[in-house]
Design a protein around this motif. Structure first.
Motif, PDB file in Angstrom:
ATOM      1  N   GLN A  59       2.087  -9.811  26.257  1.00 54.05           N
ATOM      2  CA  GLN A  59       2.668 -10.067  24.935  1.00 54.05           C
ATOM      3  C   GLN A  59       2.025  -9.180  23.867  1.00 54.05           C
ATOM      4  O   GLN A  59       2.705  -8.646  23.003  1.00 54.05           O
ATOM      5  CB  GLN A  59       2.481 -11.534  24.541  1.00 54.05           C
ATOM      6  CG  GLN A  59       3.561 -12.440  25.030  1.00 54.05           C
ATOM      7  CD  GLN A  59       3.393 -13.833  24.443  1.00 54.05           C
ATOM      8  OE1 GLN A  59       2.290 -14.232  24.082  1.00 54.05           O
ATOM      9  NE2 GLN A  59       4.489 -14.559  24.367  1.00 54.05           N
ATOM     10  N   ASN A  64      -0.779 -13.282  28.023  1.00 52.90           N
ATOM     11  CA  ASN A  64      -1.164 -12.933  26.648  1.00 52.90           C
ATOM     12  C   ASN A  64      -1.359 -11.433  26.500  1.00 52.90           C
ATOM     13  O   ASN A  64      -1.016 -10.851  25.463  1.00 52.90           O
ATOM     14  CB  ASN A  64      -2.440 -13.670  26.246  1.00 52.90           C
ATOM     15  CG  ASN A  64      -2.200 -15.145  26.009  1.00 52.90           C
ATOM     16  OD1 ASN A  64      -1.080 -15.561  25.737  1.00 52.90           O
ATOM     17  ND2 ASN A  64      -3.250 -15.934  26.125  1.00 52.90           N
ATOM     18  N   TYR A  94       4.236  -6.508  21.691  1.00 52.88           N
ATOM     19  CA  TYR A  94       4.653  -6.864  20.339  1.00 52.88           C
ATOM     20  C   TYR A  94       3.622  -6.580  19.248  1.00 52.88           C
ATOM     21  O   TYR A  94       3.987  -6.492  18.086  1.00 52.88           O
ATOM     22  CB  TYR A  94       5.025  -8.346  20.285  1.00 52.88           C
ATOM     23  CG  TYR A  94       6.119  -8.697  21.265  1.00 52.88           C
ATOM     24  CD1 TYR A  94       7.394  -8.160  21.131  1.00 52.88           C
ATOM     25  CD2 TYR A  94       5.879  -9.545  22.334  1.00 52.88           C
ATOM     26  CE1 TYR A  94       8.399  -8.460  22.041  1.00 52.88           C
ATOM     27  CE2 TYR A  94       6.870  -9.856  23.242  1.00 52.88           C
ATOM     28  CZ  TYR A  94       8.135  -9.315  23.087  1.00 52.88           C
ATOM     29  OH  TYR A  94       9.119  -9.623  23.986  1.00 52.88           O
TER      30      TYR A  94
END
Length: 63
Positions: free
Chosen positions: A13, A10, A17
């Motif tokens: 990510q 997580n 992003y």
């Protein structure tokens, strides 16, 4: 162990992003601003230190 792995996934990510990174020019100008401000503050603190030293030396020598 799976919670740590999920956390790292997580995290990767989110960094890829969801974070908006500043453009190189903006980063350069911000860094220059921080450098100049730090130099000015260092000069001001140095000037205050020097003047207080002179004042205290004069005061101690007077008495």
């Amino acid at each position: 162990m799976s919670k740590a792995k999920l956390f790292i996934q997580n995290l990767i990510q989110e960094v890829r992003y969801k974070i908006t990174w500043p453009p190189y020019h903006g980063l350069q100008s911000s860094s220059l601003l921080v450098l100049v401000a730090s130099f000015i503050f260092a000069l001001l603190i140095g000037l205050m230190d020097w003047s207080l030293k002179k004042i205290f030396v004069w005061f101690y020598n007077a008495f």
